[in-house]
Design a protein around this motif. Structure first.
Motif, PDB file in Angstrom:
ATOM      1  N   GLN A 268      43.367 -12.276  -9.746  1.00  0.00           N
ATOM      2  CA  GLN A 268      42.332 -13.260 -10.080  1.00  0.00           C
ATOM      3  C   GLN A 268      42.917 -14.593 -10.540  1.00  0.00           C
ATOM      4  OE1 GLN A 268      41.964  -9.986 -11.037  1.00  0.00           O
ATOM      5  NE2 GLN A 268      40.144  -9.457  -9.853  1.00  0.00           N
ATOM      6  N   GLY A 269      43.937 -14.528 -11.393  1.00  0.00           N
ATOM      7  CA  GLY A 269      44.517 -15.766 -11.902  1.00  0.00           C
ATOM      8  C   GLY A 269      45.192 -16.584 -10.815  1.00  0.00           C
ATOM      9  N   LEU A 270      46.015 -15.924 -10.002  1.00  0.00           N
ATOM     10  CA  LEU A 270      46.667 -16.645  -8.907  1.00  0.00           C
ATOM     11  C   LEU A 270      45.641 -17.190  -7.915  1.00  0.00           C
ATOM     12  CD1 LEU A 270      49.811 -14.467  -8.102  1.00  0.00           C
ATOM     13  CD2 LEU A 270      49.790 -16.804  -8.995  1.00  0.00           C
ATOM     14  N   THR A 271      44.590 -16.416  -7.659  1.00  0.00           N
ATOM     15  CA  THR A 271      43.545 -16.903  -6.755  1.00  0.00           C
ATOM     16  C   THR A 271      42.900 -18.159  -7.317  1.00  0.00           C
ATOM     17  OG1 THR A 271      43.099 -14.708  -5.845  1.00  0.00           O
ATOM     18  CG2 THR A 271      41.329 -16.334  -5.683  1.00  0.00           C
ATOM     19  N   ALA A 272      42.502 -18.132  -8.582  1.00  0.00           N
ATOM     20  CA  ALA A 272      41.871 -19.305  -9.197  1.00  0.00           C
ATOM     21  C   ALA A 272      42.807 -20.507  -9.174  1.00  0.00           C
ATOM     22  CB  ALA A 272      41.450 -18.976 -10.633  1.00  0.00           C
TER      23      ALA A 272
ATOM     24  N   GLY B 117      36.023 -11.998 -12.494  1.00  0.00           N
ATOM     25  CA  GLY B 117      37.452 -12.107 -12.767  1.00  0.00           C
ATOM     26  C   GLY B 117      38.039 -13.432 -12.351  1.00  0.00           C
ATOM     27  N   VAL B 118      37.797 -13.867 -11.109  1.00  0.00           N
ATOM     28  CA  VAL B 118      38.290 -15.166 -10.646  1.00  0.00           C
ATOM     29  C   VAL B 118      37.502 -16.295 -11.295  1.00  0.00           C
ATOM     30  CG1 VAL B 118      38.583 -16.668  -8.643  1.00  0.00           C
ATOM     31  CG2 VAL B 118      39.104 -14.248  -8.445  1.00  0.00           C
ATOM     32  N   GLY B 119      36.186 -16.172 -11.304  1.00  0.00           N
ATOM     33  CA  GLY B 119      35.344 -17.252 -11.799  1.00  0.00           C
ATOM     34  C   GLY B 119      35.608 -17.615 -13.239  1.00  0.00           C
ATOM     35  N   SER B 120      35.769 -16.614 -14.100  1.00  0.00           N
ATOM     36  CA  SER B 120      35.980 -16.895 -15.523  1.00  0.00           C
ATOM     37  C   SER B 120      37.289 -17.634 -15.760  1.00  0.00           C
ATOM     38  CB  SER B 120      35.942 -15.596 -16.335  1.00  0.00           C
ATOM     39  OG  SER B 120      36.940 -14.698 -15.901  1.00  0.00           O
ATOM     40  N   LEU B 121      38.291 -17.377 -14.932  1.00  0.00           N
ATOM     41  CA  LEU B 121      39.553 -18.111 -15.035  1.00  0.00           C
ATOM     42  C   LEU B 121      39.460 -19.473 -14.369  1.00  0.00           C
ATOM     43  CD1 LEU B 121      41.940 -15.116 -14.364  1.00  0.00           C
ATOM     44  CD2 LEU B 121      41.777 -16.403 -16.499  1.00  0.00           C
ATOM     45  N   ALA B 122      38.724 -19.565 -13.249  1.00  0.00           N
ATOM     46  CA  ALA B 122      38.576 -20.857 -12.565  1.00  0.00           C
ATOM     47  C   ALA B 122      37.847 -21.866 -13.445  1.00  0.00           C
ATOM     48  CB  ALA B 122      37.838 -20.667 -11.244  1.00  0.00           C
TER      49      ALA B 122
ATOM     50  N   VAL C 128      28.023 -32.513  -5.700  1.00  0.00           N
ATOM     51  CA  VAL C 128      29.283 -32.172  -6.365  1.00  0.00           C
ATOM     52  C   VAL C 128      30.458 -32.291  -5.399  1.00  0.00           C
ATOM     53  CG1 VAL C 128      28.131 -30.641  -8.003  1.00  0.00           C
ATOM     54  CG2 VAL C 128      29.034 -29.702  -5.851  1.00  0.00           C
ATOM     55  N   ASP C 129      31.633 -32.385  -5.986  1.00  0.00           N
ATOM     56  CA  ASP C 129      32.844 -32.553  -5.178  1.00  0.00           C
ATOM     57  C   ASP C 129      33.385 -31.233  -4.640  1.00  0.00           C
ATOM     58  OD1 ASP C 129      33.199 -35.453  -5.609  1.00  0.00           O
ATOM     59  OD2 ASP C 129      33.501 -34.869  -7.705  1.00  0.00           O
ATOM     60  N   ILE C 130      33.304 -30.177  -5.430  1.00  0.00           N
ATOM     61  CA  ILE C 130      33.941 -28.907  -5.074  1.00  0.00           C
ATOM     62  C   ILE C 130      33.013 -27.752  -5.403  1.00  0.00           C
ATOM     63  CG2 ILE C 130      35.837 -27.322  -5.658  1.00  0.00           C
ATOM     64  CD1 ILE C 130      37.525 -29.859  -6.277  1.00  0.00           C
ATOM     65  N   VAL C 131      32.925 -26.787  -4.491  1.00  0.00           N
ATOM     66  CA  VAL C 131      32.250 -25.513  -4.753  1.00  0.00           C
ATOM     67  C   VAL C 131      33.230 -24.395  -4.420  1.00  0.00           C
ATOM     68  CG1 VAL C 131      30.374 -23.952  -4.129  1.00  0.00           C
ATOM     69  CG2 VAL C 131      29.943 -26.420  -4.276  1.00  0.00           C
ATOM     70  N   LEU C 132      33.421 -23.484  -5.360  1.00  0.00           N
ATOM     71  CA  LEU C 132      34.243 -22.291  -5.138  1.00  0.00           C
ATOM     72  C   LEU C 132      33.300 -21.105  -4.993  1.00  0.00           C
ATOM     73  CD1 LEU C 132      37.002 -22.808  -7.884  1.00  0.00           C
ATOM     74  CD2 LEU C 132      36.935 -23.713  -5.544  1.00  0.00           C
ATOM     75  N   ASP C 133      33.368 -20.406  -3.855  1.00  0.00           N
ATOM     76  CA  ASP C 133      32.381 -19.359  -3.577  1.00  0.00           C
ATOM     77  C   ASP C 133      33.027 -18.082  -3.072  1.00  0.00           C
ATOM     78  OD1 ASP C 133      29.578 -18.392  -3.120  1.00  0.00           O
ATOM     79  OD2 ASP C 133      30.378 -18.231  -1.091  1.00  0.00           O
ATOM     80  N   ALA C 134      32.718 -16.968  -3.753  1.00  0.00           N
ATOM     81  CA  ALA C 134      33.171 -15.651  -3.305  1.00  0.00           C
ATOM     82  C   ALA C 134      32.007 -14.757  -2.922  1.00  0.00           C
ATOM     83  CB  ALA C 134      33.979 -14.977  -4.412  1.00  0.00           C
ATOM     84  N   THR C 135      30.787 -15.283  -2.963  1.00  0.00           N
ATOM     85  CA  THR C 135      29.623 -14.432  -2.704  1.00  0.00           C
ATOM     86  C   THR C 135      29.286 -14.356  -1.221  1.00  0.00           C
ATOM     87  OG1 THR C 135      28.112 -16.293  -3.083  1.00  0.00           O
ATOM     88  CG2 THR C 135      28.654 -14.901  -4.974  1.00  0.00           C
TER      89      THR C 135
ATOM     90  N   THR D  26      29.332  -5.933 -14.497  1.00  0.00           N
ATOM     91  CA  THR D  26      30.559  -6.237 -15.226  1.00  0.00           C
ATOM     92  C   THR D  26      30.812  -7.735 -15.295  1.00  0.00           C
ATOM     93  OG1 THR D  26      31.985  -6.167 -13.265  1.00  0.00           O
ATOM     94  CG2 THR D  26      31.530  -4.073 -14.383  1.00  0.00           C
ATOM     95  N   THR D  27      31.659  -8.099 -16.234  1.00  0.00           N
ATOM     96  CA  THR D  27      32.202  -9.455 -16.302  1.00  0.00           C
ATOM     97  C   THR D  27      33.712  -9.332 -16.454  1.00  0.00           C
ATOM     98  OG1 THR D  27      31.939  -9.513 -18.718  1.00  0.00           O
ATOM     99  CG2 THR D  27      30.140 -10.412 -17.401  1.00  0.00           C
ATOM    100  N   GLY D  28      34.434 -10.316 -15.935  1.00  0.00           N
ATOM    101  CA  GLY D  28      35.869 -10.336 -16.146  1.00  0.00           C
ATOM    102  C   GLY D  28      36.613  -9.213 -15.449  1.00  0.00           C
TER     103      GLY D  28
END
Length: 320
Positions: A114-118, A142-147, A201-208, A308-310
């Protein structure tokens, strides 16, 4: 040794506790005593047969572990088939890095996938510039909370979190998001623009994926970037009309961590940075739950149901 073994394609029900032979380390591999194994969305795609790589059966799932090689406490990426859902696992030696004493097993695991992905989503895929606005979908995951946190560290001007429940949106705000909105596709663009003072917005990060991907594309500013890195919704993959991208001068990029693991410049340096930020208290990985090894099925069920979260962790030493 005790492990979780998968012998066929299916849902969480195919995660079965079993006694299996201890794996034998080959050249460049380490046999580690697992103290914690990470659970990822990619693990659920593997069991379903929807992962980007073919899978050979039977196998022990789990791509990341913290464990001991002698006296060394290491974080590393496991070898296919001899994964982390076990008391002992094989780790690719070139991916093994020492874990600082002040970083817990769960926090370290949150940084590997998750961290490396973010980190890569923001720096290499989206190419975040100072002052830009960033929307993080699934912001409590997991990724979102770090991003959310890394976007602030890397100079974002405004960070907007999108999540499915009030509790998850509250968590994202606590992690440093400037605003949090409901992630439901219906009305998404209007809510995001309102959270960005009426502007796209300038950037959207999406995993859904699915409708969430389409909604994110609709809220991009000129020269905006949408980075897709998963399909957690399991929806049909949307098509993209090139004319839409042309009209917005927009970019859609995809990201997958796995191909980068063989390139130290994309792995060792950013992972070291993430571990240092965590050890210094400047990055707070969110731990979403710790399960006994035998409860891997329940961990997958909770993850797929979005309960879940994280970061989710399996602990081989726990019995309940």
């Amino acid at each position: 040794m005790r492990a979780i073994q998968v012998t066929r394609t299916g849902g969480p029900e195919v995660l079965v506790p079993a006694d299996v032979s201890e794996p034998v380390a080959g050249p460049g591999q380490l046999l580690v005593e697992v103290t914690a194994a990470g659970v990822n969305f990619a693990d659920t795609h593997r069991t379903e047969g929807t992962y980007l790589l073919d899978q050979t059966f039977p196998y022990v799932p789990g791509t990341e572990v913290v464990g001991f090689d002698g006296d060394r406490r290491l974080l590393g990426w496991t070898v296919d088939g001899a994964g982390g859902y076990a008391e002992r696992a094989l780790v690719a030696g070139e991916t093994a890095v020492p874990v600082p004493d002040t970083v817990t097993d769960g926090a370290a695991l949150a940084l590997l996938v998750q961290g490396l992905t973010a980190w890569h989503l923001l720096t290499n895929s989206a190419r975040l510039r100072d002052g830009e606005s960033v929307v993080v979908n699934a912001a409590a995951g997991g990724v979102g909370s770090l991003a959310v946190q890394l976007a602030r560290q890397f100079g974002a001007g405004r960070v907007i979190a999108a999540a499915s429940s009030p509790a998850k949106r509250e968590l994202a705000l606590d992690l440093g998001a400037d605003a949090a909105v409901d992630s439901a596709p219906d009305g998404y663009a209007d809510r995001v623009r309102a959270a960005n003072h009426g502007r796209p917005v300038d950037i959207v990060l999406d995993a859904t994926g699915g409708p969430g991907f389409t909604a994110g594309l609709a809220v991009l500013a000129d020269f905006g970037r949408l980075v897709t890195f998963g399909n957690a919704s399991r929806a049909d993959r949307p098509s993209i009309d090139p004319a839409v991208l042309t009209e917005l001068n927009a970019t859609v990029a995809g990201f997958w961590l796995r191909p980068l693991l063989g390139h130290p410049e994309h792995y060792t340096r950013p992972l070291g940075e993430l571990l240092r930020l965590t050890a210094a208290g400047r990055l707070r990985p969110v731990l979403g739950g710790e399960y006994p090894l035998a409860d891997a099925r329940r961990a997958h069920e909770d993850l797929l149901a979005r309960r879940t979260t994280g970061k989710l962790v399996l602990d081989p030493a726990r019995t309940r």
